[in-house]
Design a protein around this motif. Sequence first.
Motif: not given
Ligand SMILES: [Mg+2]
Lengths: 281, 281, 312, 291, 291
Positions: A159-160, B65, B106, B182-183
Amino acid sequence: MTANSIAATGSAREMARGENSAPIISLKKVSKVFANGTVALKEMSLDIKRGEFVSLLGPSGCGKSTALRIIAGLSTASSGSVTWPEEARRGKPAEDGGHEISFVFQEPTLMPWATVFGNVWLPLRLKGVSKRAARDDVIAALEMVGLEDFADSYPRELSGGMKMRVSIARALVTKPRLLLMDEPFAALDEITRFKLNNDLLHLWEKFGWTVIFVTHSVFESVYLSNRIVVMAARPGRVVEDMAVDAPYPREEEFRTSPVYNDYCRKASNALHDAMEASAEA
Amino acid sequence: MTANSIAATGSAREMARGENSAPIISLKKVSKVFANGTVALKEMSLDIKRGEFVSLLGPSGCGKSTALRIIAGLSTASSGSVTWPEEARRGKPAEDGGHEISFVFQEPTLMPWATVFGNVWLPLRLKGVSKRAARDDVIAALEMVGLEDFADSYPRELSGGMKMRVSIARALVTKPRLLLMDEPFAALDEITRFKLNNDLLHLWEKFGWTVIFVTHSVFESVYLSNRIVVMAARPGRVVEDMAVDAPYPREEEFRTSPVYNDYCRKASNALHDAMEASAEA
Amino acid sequence: ALDEVKFGTNWLAEAEHGGFYQAVADGTYEKYGLNVEIIQGGPQAANQALLMADRIQFYMQGNLIGSFSAVEQGIPVVEVAAIFQKDPQVLIAHPDQGIETFEDLAKLPTIFLGKDLYATGFQWMKANFEGFRDEQYKPYTFNPAPFLADKQSAQQGYITSEPFAIETEGGFKPKLFLLADAGFDTYSTMIETKADFLEQNPDIVKRFVEASIIGWYNYLYGDNSAANDLIKQANPEMTDAQIAFTIDKMKEFGLVESGTALEKGIGCMTEERIKGFYDDMVKSGVVKADLDISTVYTTEFVCNGLGMDLKK
Amino acid sequence: MSLAATEKKPENVTNADPAVALLDAKSAPGRTARAKRILIPLLMLALLLVAWSLYVWAFDVPHYILPSPMRIADALVSDWGILGPALLVTLKITFLALILALLGGVALAVLIAESKIAELALYPYAVILQVTPIVAIAPLILIYVPTTQAALLICAWIVAFFPVLSNTTQGLKSTDHNLLDLFKLYGANRWQTLIFLKLPNALPYFLAGLRIAGGLALIAAVVAEFAAGSAGAGSGLAFRLIESQFRLNIPRLFAALFLLSITGVLIFAATSFISHMLLRKWHESALKREV
Amino acid sequence: MSLAATEKKPENVTNADPAVALLDAKSAPGRTARAKRILIPLLMLALLLVAWSLYVWAFDVPHYILPSPMRIADALVSDWGILGPALLVTLKITFLALILALLGGVALAVLIAESKIAELALYPYAVILQVTPIVAIAPLILIYVPTTQAALLICAWIVAFFPVLSNTTQGLKSTDHNLLDLFKLYGANRWQTLIFLKLPNALPYFLAGLRIAGGLALIAAVVAEFAAGSAGAGSGLAFRLIESQFRLNIPRLFAALFLLSITGVLIFAATSFISHMLLRKWHESALKREV
Ligand SMILES: [Mg+2]
Ligand SMILES: Nc1ncnc2c1ncn2[C@@H]1O[C@H](COP(=O)(O)OP(=O)(O)OP(=O)(O)O)[C@@H](O)[C@H]1O
Ligand SMILES: Nc1ncnc2c1ncn2[C@@H]1O[C@H](COP(=O)(O)OP(=O)(O)OP(=O)(O)O)[C@@H](O)[C@H]1O
Ligand SMILES: [Mg+2]
């Protein structure tokens, strides 16, 4: 990390963290103009002393990343001068086996073809440390960011926030003397972020690192640093340079202390002023 | 945006934002297992009603996500079902000319070969809007994120936060009915972030959008949303689903109100519990 | 009206094709009711394929092995005249290496050969002379430089072409060994046509052969300047010196006129020589045994002394 | 140690191509660098020519084996009347073949990248075309194609198209998955995804293919002429090459080779320049690094 | 409308190569897809063969112009004693040439990407080698090189190395600038930057070059044999091609072409497979998209 190296850096810190010690990095009237004409920095001056924990605060696009890159020697100033002490030149491993500089870029900047382990191993590998010898250090760094279970994953499987944590682990694995971090915790949830804040502070205290830390969080900058540099945009410049005179070690309780609130308000105001200064320009 | 379209969406919102209205998206026991065996989501159920502003909170790597991608139809669930109302299928522009979905990924996900203008123009271009016709909308979107001066720059000439703002502008330019973010503001300084928070809220109110918003900031989630969904990791699942019953419009003063602090504490605790739930697993 | 006929040669316009150009230049073909277009060949030109696809009516067949191959493959072609009594292929050696006879060539470590001569003439050499072996073979790509660089080598050539280049550029008179003189007695520069064309247009074939023969006599013994102009026009690189050299060699070695051609005229071919050569090739393993080669040639149009009166 | 930034030499300036360097004066970071870009190739050339001349002179190499550069220059001048027109003929085929290779290669690549079925059905035959020796199929082409010119072009195309196809396919398939998602989300149709996303993304790969195809088209023109070309007056360099060979006119052979080489280098320079121009704004390979 | 996820067909599964698909059963998303990958090429082949046979039959095309597939198969069987060994010879040269092309191409690419001077001095000559017709310089090579085998290899190498060089150079230059910065920061030396960063990064480009070079090496082996090779017993397919041509044995010619084609397709499949294996973990072009 050997006992010897800890002692060496520890004492270096004690020695260095005085007001009078010579700066280890000194920017003098540094300007940066990009090829397309953007003035990213204009006559920025900044002295960083050994052992300081400096936060850079400023609006998006004000030149924080650019300043960091110039400090790291990855970018050259268009004018002005950047001074480094001889022994602190980039690329040279320090005597204690630690690297002089580590950099957490704003983007994770991972090698897509290498596993998480391979990415964190990289700085050590470049120093000639074999996989076997690096193993413990790499796993320790991964544990610090909570990714020990993902050592064999590829970056695309993360994930990010996990990618960013790999990048942080890669920076910490070398036990750097100077740690440059460009919004390292922006992609992380608050709890992980708090944990890493504390971890970072402990390491900094323990090894006497010098840290330059770009963040967008006023709270974070107050919690972590003993000095906050606020920048304004267009052109990028320093508009406020404030000390945070609160004793270390700082623990979670510090977040609720009046001193903390005070500094937060001060920093917040400075940032507001910087925004206005940017808007005027 | 034509007066007509505003009216249309406005009334749609009024009509829809009731507790009893049917969900526009409904995940039922959705699980997602990646090819490498990672269970990113396990039996996650979630109903989103028209006009809601839902924040997803949760530790890094908990599947936020992934959930967003499944909701957007970019990823398919390994088991469970995802239900959409007929008219809300992705890709179909709504009758009022607005797009059904926009997504702020993101990562900025910009086309490196296109200018900032070109990147923001893209969703309109795909609907067949000419450059000339799109011009005003694109510039308005860029103004909202403060990048109108950078319309002709290439992504590589932008700072990290600026890239993310381009991505936000691209999502807003289509006036989407469902906005997945996403953020989006993680890379932005607090002041820009607050401004964009307010802008987003105004748009949401004005056009009756439905927003699903991933964030790591408890404060942000409380300030913005009327519902906070807290997820836990390994496997990703919903552990808390709380309403934020504070009236809109919310302005900056809301941030200092006791209600706000209350919800922040509640959300923070929920997040802590989620972290613990994740750690146990 | 004139009958349109296309004739494909097997190389660029040169004096070896002189008689055909002569017949075009001096109007002999026209007199015979033909409008002939000569399609010149080239290093890898596919004129033979064009004949098979009926895109041209006559093709200049280099030697009899091609004809035998046609029989073997069931390709209905017929040789209707043999302009060259001898194959002009030579082996060329350096003068100071003690190579005096054809047999001596076997002593050399290297012989540069084209793939076709390797597959035919060289097989015949191996079968009929001592000492020739595959290890001698190196490919010849129409550049004599490797031969010149290596005195212990020989190379193939067209008696009328390479020796001239070697003499003028290399500055020495090379030793020449005509394969024909060593017993490789195929006909050459034959006029080939498709069997069905022959069947349907025997008259055109006859006229083409006869006009060509007349052309050849005129080219060798009459005023050939118009033909040479045509040749030079088609192939601007051709020089007068080269043409003169070629005509000289054609006469010296009796390429066109020797054997039966001396008595019965240019173009003459005989069944017994063709059969003899076939047997020879079978023995050398170049062509299959038991082919019925009688269909691949006809002597119907030649050996009748046509044009001998033009010889002065 | 003080590193005054103003004094520091730019150590990281990379520039994608020598060709570009020559053509794009603006991108030269300074006088010396620009001079270097012209001087080094010239120096190398001079060195080579001197060594060559010396070798020929010292070992008394006969001109029919390896002529000296001077002699080749002589031949170039004196035979220009023959070689010049031949070069023109070859150039014409080269450019036609290149254009066809680009069109055909890209079209096929798009088809193959877009449709699994097309890929499965067609790619093997593209490979077969690539590995089929022209000499072997030239006769067939000559039979079925009306004019020599057309046959020539088909032959040249067969030789030159594959690198464009293969590289472009790889480029089309290398599209960033996140951007693909974005396009999908915004309801882009196939055509739009292709035009606005996949093709720009494939550009660096395509351009690498173009550089290969440029030289290959030249070679293709020569090979095609060998196999299917006309001889005599209207002939190109291939014919002149062969002819000089069996005439032992080796200086002329080398003069013809020299013309081919120059043409090849110029084509390469041109394709490199185009490549640089198209990528300079955004692709790593052509970006000047800001230091 | 309800889209039960479990019922939905995977619509986005891309797989880089048909070759791979055949070899890598695991990556097949389902039975039907896997069957498709075998069926479509076979179907296409069958279609082609039928059309070909029909054409030959309907127009009564003589076998010496275009033999029917049956006749070619006959020739393949009956002439296997001749063609088989020839194929082996050609294969040997092909693989040697390919290996040399890879080594030489990559080595040169590294040199060129690492040193501006090398680039300026050498790249033009690499281009010249690419555009020089083998037939023209084969005699020179034969003069200076002792053995035919070596001459053959040199010729083949000249034909095959350029795509590898050009693609790898492009790949090396496409390295992410951020990663370059990272390496610089950690004091990586040139060698380390090359091994750990630039080469892995250039891999997709190199592999695209490899696919081109694979087929080209085969063609190179054929061309080299034309120009410099041996004949007779130790000869390869090139000799057999030419021989069948002047022997008018067109079925055998096509049988030889068929062998070349098959070999080419197999080489392509193999290089595609290698490419897939090396990239599947991380590169967009080979990643299976998770949907
Ligand atoms: Mg994410
Ligand atoms: N390569 C480049 N070429 C041209 N302009 C650039 C380049 N890199 C950065 N800039 C410009 O320089 C300015 C400062 O950028 P920088 O990345 O230092 O900002 P930042 O303070 O890190 O912002 P953020 O918080 O958004 O990351 C910006 O206006 C940006 O547009
Ligand atoms: N392509 C993939 N292949 C395998 N595993 C994946 C893949 N993408 C994500 N994952 C895994 O799925 C889990 C959830 O990922 P996701 O990106 O949804 O997290 P997230 O909640 O968005 O985290 P963050 O806040 O860090 O962005 C993670 O453990 C991650 O390792
Ligand atoms: Mg930044």
